[in-house]
Scaffold this motif. Structure first.
Motif, short mmCIF file in Angstrom:
data_model
loop_
_atom_site.label_atom_id
_atom_site.label_comp_id
_atom_site.label_asym_id
_atom_site.label_seq_id
_atom_site.Cartn_x
_atom_site.Cartn_y
_atom_site.Cartn_z
N VAL A 196 0.83 -1.20 0.00
CA VAL A 196 0.00 0.00 0.00
C VAL A 196 0.87 1.26 0.00
O VAL A 196 1.79 1.40 0.81
CB VAL A 196 -0.94 0.00 1.22
N GLY A 197 0.57 2.15 -0.95
CA GLY A 197 1.24 3.44 -1.02
C GLY A 197 2.56 3.46 -1.75
O GLY A 197 3.14 4.53 -1.96
N ASP A 198 3.07 2.29 -2.17
CA ASP A 198 4.35 2.26 -2.89
C ASP A 198 4.14 2.64 -4.35
O ASP A 198 3.27 2.09 -5.03
CB ASP A 198 4.98 0.87 -2.81
N ALA A 199 4.96 3.57 -4.84
CA ALA A 199 4.88 4.02 -6.24
C ALA A 199 5.71 3.08 -7.11
O ALA A 199 6.86 2.80 -6.81
CB ALA A 199 5.39 5.44 -6.36
N ILE A 200 5.07 2.61 -8.20
CA ILE A 200 5.70 1.64 -9.10
C ILE A 200 5.51 2.11 -10.54
O ILE A 200 4.39 2.29 -11.00
CB ILE A 200 5.07 0.24 -8.89
N GLY A 201 6.62 2.29 -11.25
CA GLY A 201 6.58 2.76 -12.62
C GLY A 201 6.26 1.66 -13.61
O GLY A 201 6.60 0.49 -13.39
N LEU A 245 0.74 2.69 -6.08
CA LEU A 245 0.49 3.82 -6.98
C LEU A 245 1.15 3.51 -8.31
O LEU A 245 2.37 3.34 -8.37
CB LEU A 245 1.13 5.10 -6.44
N ALA A 246 0.37 3.42 -9.37
CA ALA A 246 0.90 3.14 -10.69
C ALA A 246 1.35 4.43 -11.36
O ALA A 246 0.65 5.44 -11.30
CB ALA A 246 -0.15 2.44 -11.54
N GLU A 293 -10.65 7.44 -1.86
CA GLU A 293 -9.78 8.58 -2.16
C GLU A 293 -8.30 8.25 -2.12
O GLU A 293 -7.46 9.13 -2.29
CB GLU A 293 -10.09 9.75 -1.21
N ASP A 294 -7.93 6.99 -1.89
CA ASP A 294 -6.52 6.61 -1.94
C ASP A 294 -6.01 6.74 -3.37
O ASP A 294 -6.72 6.41 -4.33
CB ASP A 294 -6.33 5.16 -1.47
#
Length: 187
Positions: A42-47, A69-70, A165-166
């Motif tokens: 949860v909450g980790d940004a991944i490209g 987060l995509a 809203e996440d």
């Protein structure tokens, strides 16, 4: 419904692949479990710096499933554009490919990802799809082949408990009129 086609893909070279809803669900679960095996959640940004393949859809849905987060990144970007967007979002992982076909020619992707990664201190993992069959450098401990990391994973995975809203997705503007800005899309 599980046997109906969910994704129909045709590559530039004419290869085709169809995933049913059931097959897509299994692939998404395996990819979500692979991400979790790397400590992502949860909450980790991944490209997503990948060519248009079934795996890019699988990766996007898997990121959503773990509550990550995509960060979609145009496959034609140079290293600077990839790095600036990954750094802005403090991305911890990146999906890419060894290469891709673009207008009949082989386009290199992994070397661009490597150059970008050198400028993103938060980036800990790079997951590489074998698409073009190129020989590419793999950084031990950071880089993982998709087929070795994702394919052996269990085919069941729980979805993260997210709120409406996440943040789900950050789409960056082109940056032609200034610094790229991230537009946030929620669950």
């Amino acid at each position: 419904a599980r046997k109906r086609p969910a994704l129909i893909w045709e590559g530039e070279e004419g290869a085709t692949r169809t995933l049913t809803y059931g097959e897509l669900a299994v692939e998404v679960n395996r990819c979500a479990n692979a991400l979790r095996s790397l400590g992502l959640g949860v909450g980790d940004a991944i490209g997503l710096f990948m060519p248009m393949t079934p795996e890019i859809a699988v990766a996007l849905l898997a990121i959503a499933k773990i509550g990550g987060l995509a960060l979609p990144l145009f496959s034609g970007y140079g290293a600077g554009a990839v790095a600036s967007r990954l750094a802005d979002a403090r991305a911890v992982a990146l999906f890419t490919a060894d290469g891709a076909m673009r207008r009949g020619r082989l386009a290199s992707m992994k070397p661009v990802a490597d150059e970008a990664a050198a400028h993103v201190p938060s980036l800990r993992h790079v997951i590489v799809l074998r698409r073009a069959g190129n020989d590419v450098a793999m950084t031990p401990g950071r880089d993982h082949w998709w087929h070795e990391l994702v394919d052996p994973q269990p085919d069941a995975a729980e979805a993260a408990d997210t709120a409406a809203e996440d943040t789900l997705l950050i789409l960056y503007t082109s940056g032609t009129t200034g610094r790229p800005k991230g537009a946030v899309h929620t669950h």
